[in-house]
Design a protein around this motif. Structure first.
Motif, mmCIF file in Angstrom:
data_model
loop_
_atom_site.group_PDB
_atom_site.id
_atom_site.type_symbol
_atom_site.label_atom_id
_atom_site.label_comp_id
_atom_site.label_asym_id
_atom_site.label_seq_id
_atom_site.Cartn_x
_atom_site.Cartn_y
_atom_site.Cartn_z
ATOM 1 N N LYS A 1 14.989 -58.045 12.029
ATOM 2 C CA LYS A 1 14.438 -59.377 11.766
ATOM 3 C C LYS A 1 15.409 -60.262 10.991
ATOM 4 C CE LYS A 1 9.632 -57.816 11.710
ATOM 5 N NZ LYS A 1 8.367 -57.757 10.926
ATOM 6 N N SER B 1 14.804 -55.024 -0.237
ATOM 7 C CA SER B 1 14.819 -54.286 1.019
ATOM 8 C C SER B 1 15.261 -55.238 2.123
ATOM 9 C CB SER B 1 13.452 -53.677 1.322
ATOM 10 O OG SER B 1 12.468 -54.682 1.446
ATOM 11 N N ARG B 2 15.501 -54.691 3.286
ATOM 12 C CA ARG B 2 15.972 -55.531 4.387
ATOM 13 C C ARG B 2 15.474 -54.967 5.704
ATOM 14 N NH1 ARG B 2 22.358 -53.703 3.796
ATOM 15 N NH2 ARG B 2 21.969 -51.495 4.210
ATOM 16 N N ASP B 3 15.331 -55.854 6.654
ATOM 17 C CA ASP B 3 14.952 -55.488 8.010
ATOM 18 C C ASP B 3 16.028 -56.045 8.927
ATOM 19 O OD1 ASP B 3 13.869 -55.339 10.600
ATOM 20 O OD2 ASP B 3 11.821 -55.500 9.838
#
Length: 115
Positions: free
Chosen positions: A75, A70-72
């Motif tokens: 951030k 997953s990725r943000d």
């Protein structure tokens, strides 16, 4: 200079879960792909999973149901969740990103699965 810094590794018991983080020094959408490799002790580095700029994932491990990338974006961080950890998951886990035919790597984080 592009930098990737992993964290979240450690010594964990079989059956537990772990979430690794990789903070990237620039916008992760600048990369065609970001993802993870691992190097088990005494073995070659192996591809685990990647996610492309469009959000499509590709897994290199056979039991991909235990791995979640997953990725943000806010951030600049990419994550790897590993569930139901097994001793054979013991490895140094490396985050990477590629763009313009170049690959950028983090320094790695050690995951040891043992009772």
């Amino acid at each position: 200079q592009v930098q990737l810094v992993e964290s979240g590794g450690g010594l964990v018991q079989p059956g537990s879960s772990l979430k690794l983080s990789c903070v990237v020094s620039e916008n992760i959408f600048n990369f065609n792909n970001v993802g993870w490799h691992r190097r088990p002790p005494g073995k070659e580095r192996e591809f685990v999973v990647r996610i492309n700029v469009g959000g499509v994932t590709h897994y290199g491990v056979s039991d991909k149901d235990r791995f979640t990338i997953s990725r943000d974006h806010a951030k600049n961080t990419v994550y790897l969740q590993i569930d139901s950890l097994k001793p054979e998951d013991t490895a140094v886990y490396y985050c990477y990103g590629n763009k313009l035919s170049r690959y950028y790597w983090g320094q790695g984080t050690q995951v040891t699965v043992s009772s």
